[in-house]
Structure formats: C-alpha cells, structure tokens
Design a protein around this motif. Structure first.
Motif, PDB file in Angstrom:
ATOM      1  N   LEU A   1       0.939  -1.169  -0.043  1.00  0.00           N
ATOM      2  CA  LEU A   1      -0.147   0.064  -0.063  1.00  0.00           C
ATOM      3  C   LEU A   1       0.865   1.310   0.037  1.00  0.00           C
ATOM      4  N   THR A   2       0.782   2.172  -1.072  1.00  0.00           N
ATOM      5  CA  THR A   2       1.617   3.192  -1.380  1.00  0.00           C
ATOM      6  C   THR A   2       0.700   4.398  -1.791  1.00  0.00           C
ATOM      7  N   GLY A   3       1.552   5.379  -2.052  1.00  0.00           N
ATOM      8  CA  GLY A   3       0.722   6.516  -2.570  1.00  0.00           C
ATOM      9  C   GLY A   3       1.828   7.720  -2.500  1.00  0.00           C
ATOM     10  N   GLY A   4       1.300   8.948  -2.890  1.00  0.00           N
ATOM     11  CA  GLY A   4       1.976  10.188  -2.476  1.00  0.00           C
ATOM     12  C   GLY A   4       2.150  10.832  -1.085  1.00  0.00           C
TER      13      GLY A   4
ATOM     14  N   PHE B   1       8.166   2.129  -3.882  1.00  0.00           N
ATOM     15  CA  PHE B   1       8.906   2.191  -5.217  1.00  0.00           C
ATOM     16  C   PHE B   1      10.239   2.707  -4.865  1.00  0.00           C
ATOM     17  N   GLU B   2      10.401   3.808  -4.071  1.00  0.00           N
ATOM     18  CA  GLU B   2      11.796   4.444  -4.052  1.00  0.00           C
ATOM     19  C   GLU B   2      12.720   3.530  -3.149  1.00  0.00           C
ATOM     20  N   ALA B   3      12.160   2.729  -2.479  1.00  0.00           N
ATOM     21  CA  ALA B   3      13.021   1.883  -1.597  1.00  0.00           C
ATOM     22  C   ALA B   3      13.272   0.454  -2.201  1.00  0.00           C
ATOM     23  N   HIS B   4      12.670   0.203  -3.296  1.00  0.00           N
ATOM     24  CA  HIS B   4      12.799  -0.705  -4.055  1.00  0.00           C
ATOM     25  C   HIS B   4      12.123  -2.051  -3.253  1.00  0.00           C
ATOM     26  N   GLY B   5      10.987  -1.937  -2.907  1.00  0.00           N
ATOM     27  CA  GLY B   5      10.184  -2.896  -2.015  1.00  0.00           C
ATOM     28  C   GLY B   5       9.026  -3.473  -2.909  1.00  0.00           C
ATOM     29  N   ALA B   6       9.008  -2.837  -4.094  1.00  0.00           N
ATOM     30  CA  ALA B   6       7.745  -3.376  -4.717  1.00  0.00           C
ATOM     31  C   ALA B   6       7.849  -4.819  -5.195  1.00  0.00           C
ATOM     32  N   SER B   7       9.056  -5.355  -5.367  1.00  0.00           N
ATOM     33  CA  SER B   7       9.421  -6.433  -6.060  1.00  0.00           C
ATOM     34  C   SER B   7       8.855  -7.544  -5.049  1.00  0.00           C
ATOM     35  N   GLY B   8       8.777  -7.342  -3.698  1.00  0.00           N
ATOM     36  CA  GLY B   8       8.540  -8.283  -2.980  1.00  0.00           C
ATOM     37  C   GLY B   8       6.868  -8.391  -2.546  1.00  0.00           C
ATOM     38  N   MET B   9       6.065  -7.703  -3.371  1.00  0.00           N
ATOM     39  CA  MET B   9       4.645  -7.566  -3.019  1.00  0.00           C
ATOM     40  C   MET B   9       3.989  -8.484  -4.035  1.00  0.00           C
ATOM     41  N   ASN B  10       2.739  -8.892  -3.620  1.00  0.00           N
ATOM     42  CA  ASN B  10       2.054  -9.761  -4.765  1.00  0.00           C
ATOM     43  C   ASN B  10       1.205  -8.792  -5.619  1.00  0.00           C
ATOM     44  N   GLU B  11       0.571  -7.825  -4.924  1.00  0.00           N
ATOM     45  CA  GLU B  11      -0.012  -6.756  -5.741  1.00  0.00           C
ATOM     46  C   GLU B  11       0.504  -5.318  -4.935  1.00  0.00           C
TER      47      GLU B  11
ATOM     48  N   LEU C   1       6.299  21.398  -1.131  1.00  0.00           N
ATOM     49  CA  LEU C   1       6.725  20.948  -2.487  1.00  0.00           C
ATOM     50  C   LEU C   1       8.220  20.162  -2.758  1.00  0.00           C
ATOM     51  N   GLU C   2       8.917  20.535  -2.021  1.00  0.00           N
ATOM     52  CA  GLU C   2      10.260  19.791  -1.579  1.00  0.00           C
ATOM     53  C   GLU C   2       9.705  18.340  -1.310  1.00  0.00           C
ATOM     54  N   ARG C   3       9.029  18.247  -0.292  1.00  0.00           N
ATOM     55  CA  ARG C   3       8.843  16.993   0.204  1.00  0.00           C
ATOM     56  C   ARG C   3       8.332  16.131  -0.852  1.00  0.00           C
ATOM     57  N   ILE C   4       7.199  16.591  -1.726  1.00  0.00           N
ATOM     58  CA  ILE C   4       6.482  16.033  -2.807  1.00  0.00           C
ATOM     59  C   ILE C   4       7.640  15.789  -3.681  1.00  0.00           C
ATOM     60  N   HIS C   5       8.205  16.573  -4.199  1.00  0.00           N
ATOM     61  CA  HIS C   5       9.227  16.085  -5.352  1.00  0.00           C
ATOM     62  C   HIS C   5      10.388  15.320  -4.934  1.00  0.00           C
ATOM     63  N   ALA C   6      10.547  15.163  -3.576  1.00  0.00           N
ATOM     64  CA  ALA C   6      11.577  14.289  -3.031  1.00  0.00           C
ATOM     65  C   ALA C   6      11.070  12.748  -3.498  1.00  0.00           C
ATOM     66  N   GLN C   7       9.976  12.355  -3.611  1.00  0.00           N
ATOM     67  CA  GLN C   7       9.216  11.477  -4.038  1.00  0.00           C
ATOM     68  C   GLN C   7       9.030  10.959  -5.442  1.00  0.00           C
ATOM     69  N   LEU C   8       9.029   9.693  -5.984  1.00  0.00           N
ATOM     70  CA  LEU C   8       8.691   9.292  -7.260  1.00  0.00           C
ATOM     71  C   LEU C   8       7.312  10.024  -7.560  1.00  0.00           C
ATOM     72  N   PRO C   9       7.191  10.682  -8.719  1.00  0.00           N
ATOM     73  CA  PRO C   9       5.814  11.616  -9.146  1.00  0.00           C
ATOM     74  C   PRO C   9       4.617  10.337  -8.870  1.00  0.00           C
ATOM     75  N   LEU C  10       3.771  11.171  -8.318  1.00  0.00           N
ATOM     76  CA  LEU C  10       2.402  10.160  -8.085  1.00  0.00           C
ATOM     77  C   LEU C  10       1.808   9.631  -9.203  1.00  0.00           C
ATOM     78  N   ALA C  11       1.769  10.337 -10.415  1.00  0.00           N
ATOM     79  CA  ALA C  11       1.540   9.708 -11.752  1.00  0.00           C
ATOM     80  C   ALA C  11       2.219   8.440 -12.224  1.00  0.00           C
TER      81      ALA C  11
ATOM     82  N   LYS D   1       3.668   6.461  -9.973  1.00  0.00           N
ATOM     83  CA  LYS D   1       3.265   5.447  -9.247  1.00  0.00           C
ATOM     84  C   LYS D   1       1.931   4.847  -9.567  1.00  0.00           C
ATOM     85  N   VAL D   2       0.967   5.503 -10.084  1.00  0.00           N
ATOM     86  CA  VAL D   2      -0.091   5.250 -10.452  1.00  0.00           C
ATOM     87  C   VAL D   2      -0.119   4.265 -11.745  1.00  0.00           C
ATOM     88  N   LYS D   3       0.755   4.635 -12.558  1.00  0.00           N
ATOM     89  CA  LYS D   3       1.085   3.640 -13.703  1.00  0.00           C
ATOM     90  C   LYS D   3       1.653   2.384 -13.323  1.00  0.00           C
ATOM     91  N   ARG D   4       2.268   2.111 -12.248  1.00  0.00           N
ATOM     92  CA  ARG D   4       2.896   1.082 -11.624  1.00  0.00           C
ATOM     93  C   ARG D   4       2.021   0.198 -10.983  1.00  0.00           C
TER      94      ARG D   4
END
Length: 209
Positions: A5-8, A117-127, A154-164, A166-169
């Motif tokens: 479970l993730t998001g911006g 996604f930023e911490a490369h943890g997505a590969s361990g998830m089923n969905e 904005l600095e905090r928002i831009h420090a993460q992968l763009p929300l758009a 994340k939605v694609k993935r």
C-alpha cells in the motif's frame, strides 16, 4: 498475500490503511518500523549521528526529525545517504514480521510504505495498491497537516517518485479525493475481487453480535 500500500505524501494512504484495519487485516507500517530502527541506542541512530552530526540529536537523545527532514528534503544527496542507512534496517525488520505472519498462515497482510517504489520494495509484493488525489489537493493537505509553507511542501512532494508514475505501476488505484465512504467502497470492491470477501463478512457478523 502481501499487498503493498503506497501513494504520494498526504494522499490519504493512512486512511486506506485504517479501512483495512477495520476488517482485521494485519498492517506492517513502514513509518513505525522506521521510527523503531532509529530509537536511542540503535545502530540506525548512531549511523545518522555519524553521517549528519550531533545537531540531528535532541538533548534527550532522540532523533530530531524536524532538523533531519529540513536537511534531507532540501538536499537530494542527503536523502539518498539517509535511505542508505535506514533502508536495509527497515527491510530486515519487515522481513521478520512477514515471516511471523506466514508461520501463522495469515491470508492477507498489508505493507503500508510511503516510499515502496523509491526503496525498491515493490518486488516483494503480490500486488500494489496506490492511493491518489489531484496534485493541488495533495499540496493543500500536506501544508495543512505538517504546517509547511508551499516551498517546503513541494520539496517533500518532489523528493518522492511522481504520483502519476506510481499510478502507472499500480495493480489497483484508490481515488481518495472524495468521501471516506467512497474510498471504503473501493477497498471493499478490491477485497471481494481478490478473494477476501470473507473478511468483510466476518467483520459484519462481529458488528451484528
């Protein structure tokens, strides 16, 4: 099954996590784990002090989160360095928790991680489930929640992968820009479609009792 479970930042991921808790689904909260690995006396806190200086430690020996946040969100290289310290420690703790749930044969566990996604943890998830809101809503919520000015937010928002991105993935997207009931309806629909409708039925029966 492990659902990532993730998001911006400030998109309402915690609200979705609370909905799962309401159905008695175990939650592994990456933020809570992250706090544990930098408590006084831990390897994590010692490494942060060594990397960024004593000014990151408060008089009572705890981490000065505000000072550290101000630094790393304005300097990308510092954020990368911090993630290099805490990332492996968080991963080790999460793996131990997941092993415990697997031994108990728990059918569904939610791993609530803002930087999945930023911490490369997505590969361990089923969905992967991504919680999203429009950019302006995200900015306004973050400023109000953390008492930040627009530049800081904005600095905090831009420090993460763009929300758009994340939605694609994502395997499933939750739109959290409306009422709590509408958000909950989306989670319930996913639970039913993923084969966990019994969790809803069990909770409903508990309420009736």
């Amino acid at each position: 099954m492990v659902l990532g479970l993730t998001g911006g930042i400030a998109t309402g991921k915690s609200a979705v996590s609370d909905i799962f808790k309401g159905f008695n689904v175990p939650i592994i909260d990456a933020d809570q784990v992250a706090r544990k690995v930098v408590e006084p006396g831990t390897k994590g806190l010692k490494e942060i002090q060594a990397a960024f200086g004593w000014q990151m430690i408060q008089p009572d020996g705890t981490l000065d989160r505000h000072a550290l946040g101000t630094l790393v969100f304005s300097q990308p290289e510092a954020l990368t360095q911090l993630n290099g310290i805490t990332g492996p420690l968080i991963k080790q703790a999460v793996v131990r928790k997941l092993q415990g749930y697997r031994r108990r044969k728990v059918p569904l566990v939610v791993y609530d991680a803002p930087t999945l996604f930023e911490a490369h943890g997505a590969s361990g998830m089923n969905e992967i489930m991504v919680v999203t809101v429009p950019p302006q809503v995200q900015l306004e919520r973050l400023m109000a929640r953390d008492h930040l000015n627009e530049k800081e937010a904005l600095e905090r928002i831009h420090a993460q992968l763009p929300l758009a991105e994340k939605v694609k993935r994502a395997d499933v997207v939750i739109d959290n820009s409306h009422s709590v009931d509408k958000t909950k309806a989306q989670v319930v629909r996913w639970l039913n479609e993923a084969g966990f409708g019994s969790l809803i039925t069990t909770k409903t029966n508990e309420v009736k009792k």
